[in-house]
Every structure is written in C-alpha cells, then in structure tokens.
Scaffold this motif. Structure first.
Motif, PDB file in Angstrom:
ATOM      1  N   ILE A 181     -33.704 -20.551 -11.204  1.00  0.00           N
ATOM      2  CA  ILE A 181     -33.275 -20.713 -12.591  1.00  0.00           C
ATOM      3  C   ILE A 181     -33.277 -22.188 -13.008  1.00  0.00           C
ATOM      4  N   SER A 182     -32.985 -23.087 -12.061  1.00  0.00           N
ATOM      5  CA  SER A 182     -33.020 -24.518 -12.394  1.00  0.00           C
ATOM      6  C   SER A 182     -34.447 -25.024 -12.540  1.00  0.00           C
ATOM      7  N   SER A 183     -35.409 -24.308 -11.918  1.00  0.00           N
ATOM      8  CA  SER A 183     -36.809 -24.715 -12.064  1.00  0.00           C
ATOM      9  C   SER A 183     -37.301 -24.526 -13.496  1.00  0.00           C
ATOM     10  N   LEU A 184     -36.629 -23.645 -14.261  1.00  0.00           N
ATOM     11  CA  LEU A 184     -36.982 -23.486 -15.670  1.00  0.00           C
ATOM     12  C   LEU A 184     -36.768 -24.787 -16.432  1.00  0.00           C
ATOM     13  N   THR A 194     -44.809 -28.420 -23.263  1.00  0.00           N
ATOM     14  CA  THR A 194     -43.952 -27.301 -22.856  1.00  0.00           C
ATOM     15  C   THR A 194     -42.634 -27.317 -23.621  1.00  0.00           C
ATOM     16  N   THR A 195     -42.127 -28.499 -23.897  1.00  0.00           N
ATOM     17  CA  THR A 195     -40.882 -28.592 -24.676  1.00  0.00           C
ATOM     18  C   THR A 195     -41.096 -28.045 -26.087  1.00  0.00           C
ATOM     19  N   ARG A 196     -42.235 -28.389 -26.693  1.00  0.00           N
ATOM     20  CA  ARG A 196     -42.532 -27.894 -28.041  1.00  0.00           C
ATOM     21  C   ARG A 196     -42.721 -26.374 -28.030  1.00  0.00           C
ATOM     22  N   GLN A 203     -36.623 -21.234 -29.319  1.00  0.00           N
ATOM     23  CA  GLN A 203     -35.733 -21.929 -30.256  1.00  0.00           C
ATOM     24  C   GLN A 203     -34.395 -22.287 -29.626  1.00  0.00           C
ATOM     25  N   LYS A 204     -34.448 -22.612 -28.345  1.00  0.00           N
ATOM     26  CA  LYS A 204     -33.248 -23.039 -27.631  1.00  0.00           C
ATOM     27  C   LYS A 204     -33.662 -23.818 -26.400  1.00  0.00           C
ATOM     28  N   ARG A 205     -33.086 -24.997 -26.229  1.00  0.00           N
ATOM     29  CA  ARG A 205     -33.384 -25.804 -25.036  1.00  0.00           C
ATOM     30  C   ARG A 205     -32.339 -25.544 -23.944  1.00  0.00           C
ATOM     31  N   PHE A 206     -32.761 -25.740 -22.719  1.00  0.00           N
ATOM     32  CA  PHE A 206     -31.871 -25.487 -21.589  1.00  0.00           C
ATOM     33  C   PHE A 206     -30.978 -26.694 -21.321  1.00  0.00           C
ATOM     34  N   PRO A 207     -29.720 -26.457 -20.987  1.00  0.00           N
ATOM     35  CA  PRO A 207     -28.860 -27.575 -20.597  1.00  0.00           C
ATOM     36  C   PRO A 207     -29.313 -28.154 -19.268  1.00  0.00           C
ATOM     37  N   LYS A 208     -29.097 -29.429 -19.084  1.00  0.00           N
ATOM     38  CA  LYS A 208     -29.485 -30.075 -17.834  1.00  0.00           C
ATOM     39  C   LYS A 208     -28.581 -29.600 -16.695  1.00  0.00           C
ATOM     40  N   ASN A 215     -20.210 -26.557 -13.657  1.00  0.00           N
ATOM     41  CA  ASN A 215     -20.192 -25.976 -15.000  1.00  0.00           C
ATOM     42  C   ASN A 215     -21.560 -26.083 -15.669  1.00  0.00           C
ATOM     43  N   TYR A 216     -22.384 -27.068 -15.259  1.00  0.00           N
ATOM     44  CA  TYR A 216     -23.738 -27.169 -15.799  1.00  0.00           C
ATOM     45  C   TYR A 216     -24.556 -25.955 -15.395  1.00  0.00           C
ATOM     46  N   ASN A 217     -24.404 -25.497 -14.125  1.00  0.00           N
ATOM     47  CA  ASN A 217     -25.105 -24.310 -13.669  1.00  0.00           C
ATOM     48  C   ASN A 217     -24.661 -23.083 -14.456  1.00  0.00           C
ATOM     49  N   GLY A 218     -23.366 -23.006 -14.733  1.00  0.00           N
ATOM     50  CA  GLY A 218     -22.851 -21.885 -15.512  1.00  0.00           C
ATOM     51  C   GLY A 218     -23.432 -21.848 -16.911  1.00  0.00           C
ATOM     52  N   ARG A 219     -23.542 -23.004 -17.545  1.00  0.00           N
ATOM     53  CA  ARG A 219     -24.128 -23.070 -18.888  1.00  0.00           C
ATOM     54  C   ARG A 219     -25.593 -22.655 -18.866  1.00  0.00           C
ATOM     55  N   LEU A 220     -26.298 -23.059 -17.804  1.00  0.00           N
ATOM     56  CA  LEU A 220     -27.708 -22.699 -17.696  1.00  0.00           C
ATOM     57  C   LEU A 220     -27.878 -21.189 -17.531  1.00  0.00           C
ATOM     58  N   VAL A 221     -27.050 -20.581 -16.679  1.00  0.00           N
ATOM     59  CA  VAL A 221     -27.131 -19.130 -16.468  1.00  0.00           C
ATOM     60  C   VAL A 221     -26.851 -18.386 -17.769  1.00  0.00           C
TER      61      VAL A 221
END
Length: 244
Positions: A181-184, A194-196, A203-208, A215-221
């Motif tokens: 999931i972090s590889s995304l 790829t960002t564009r 229409q949504k970017r992934f949190p770092k 908590n960053y992993n939780g936000r990404l999931v």
C-alpha cells in the motif's frame, strides 16, 4: 479580514473606519504583520518574566511536514510557576533546507540564550528526524555537552509508533500489506505525469508515509479504502491502454 468584518458589526468606530478611511484601514499585509510582531514581542517579554521566576525549564522541539511539504519545527518550553506547570509555544521555524544536528543545536542555544535560562535547563525532548534524537551524534548529546543538567526525555508517542511499526514487520501478511500500500505513494509521486493522472482519475492524493509515524499509515489505509473503486478503475485503464 473576516474577524475584522465581524467586529465591525458591533463596533461603530471600527465600522466607520472601514467606510470613511482612505489611507489607514488596518487591512494591509504589512500592517497586519507589524501588529502580529508587536503582539509576539509582548508575549515573549511575558514568557521571559515568568521564566526568570521559575526554578527550572525544559525545551521540546517537534519536527513535522506541513501541507506545503515543508519541514516545520515547533519550539515549546515548559516550566513550573507557583507550583503550576506552564507550557508555552515560542514559534515555528522552516527547517526544510537544513536539519542537521549542528543546525538544531544552534537553534536550541539561541533560544536558551534569548530566554537567559541556561542554568535552569533540566530536560530536553525531541521528535521527528532521526538526527534529532540520535544518542551519539544527535542533538541530545550536543546539548548535554553545553548544558550538563539537560536530561533527554524520549517521546512516549514516538515509542508507541516504533512498537507498532516493528510489530507489523514481524507479521509477514501485515508487512506485505503495508509495503504494497505504501508503494502506491511512491508510484504516484515518481513523476509529474503519474501525479497528474491521479488528480484527473481519482481526484485525491495520498498522504505521505513515515516509518516513525503510525498515524500516517492509518491515513493512507483510509484513503485507499475510500477511493478503492476509482483506483481499481484507473489501474484497469492503465493496463488496457498503457497510458503510463
């Protein structure tokens, strides 16, 4: 501006100033910055007067990434006044370009010198970049050399993040899941193309993600789960049409 407009509804003097004044309306960025600086100077003088009365002082630095992807360093001091613990935020610094232990040491020394509390410094606590809390070459040992009584106190929340991260590394299924999931994040940030594509289709970017912030992993999931249908459709299009 919104606050001034709101106050003008209940203050006739302020309201008339907005309507009649042609040279001074208190709304220019220069005037507002000067007012903010004046307020900050008054607050800092008050904090200094309190620290002079306090028997000891501790300092806390915490580094994090803001929405503009800049590293912001928050500076907080704690002390006891008349038996009551006090905590004061002194400010935020942009340390994006330089985050070495020597740079952090200069920041700490400038703060302690400005507050004139070197002999009262009994504790230091840091979080964020690994260089900050490193035992040998990090900031804590450098500060201890200058201020002998400044004991390093580790961040409890930081420890909990590390425990969770290490625990997941020892569970194969979980480790594979979080690596996948972090590889995304890596895939969609490796190029502007790829960002564009992500902005157009999902229409949504992934949190770092960060290894020391669970908590960053939780936000990404949560983000991937919320936009999973759009992501599946996007990757099907990529596979079929070879857009990227």
């Amino acid at each position: 501006m919104d606050l001034l407009s709101f106050l003008a509804k209940y203050d006739d003097t302020l309201k008339n100033s907005f309507i009649e004044s042609t040279t001074f309306r208190d709304t220019s960025n220069r005037i507002q910055n000067e007012l903010i600086k004046c307020t900050a100077d008054v607050e800092m003088d008050h904090i200094k007067s309190e620290i002079k009365k306090a028997p000891f002082v501790s300092i806390t630095l915490d580094e994090t990434i803001d929405v503009a992807n800049l590293s912001q360093l928050s500076i907080v001091v704690r002390y006891v006044l008349d038996g009551i613990p006090q905590e004061r935020l002194l400010g935020l610094l942009d340390i994006t370009s330089e985050r070495t232990a020597d740079t952090m040491l200069k920041i700490v020394c400038d703060i302690i010198s400005g507050l004139e509390c070197g002999s009262k410094l009994v504790a230091q606590s840091y979080d964020g970049a690994a260089v900050i809390a490193g035992h040998l070459g990090g900031l804590q040992s450098k500060v201890k050399e200058k201020y002998k009584h400044a004991v390093f106190v580790d961040c409890i929340a930081h420890r909990l993040n590390l425990v969770l991260s290490r625990s997941m590394d020892n569970i194969k299924v979980c480790k594979v899941f979080f690596l996948t999931i972090s590889s995304l994040v890596t895939f969609f940030s490796k190029s502007s193309k790829t960002t564009r594509a992500l902005d157009i289709h999902v229409q949504k970017r992934f949190p770092k993600v960060a290894p020391t912030r669970w908590n960053y992993n939780g936000r990404l999931v949560q983000t991937v789960f919320q936009y999973r249908d759009a992501l599946i459709h996007f990757f099907h299009d990529v596979w079929d049409n070879k857009e990227i």
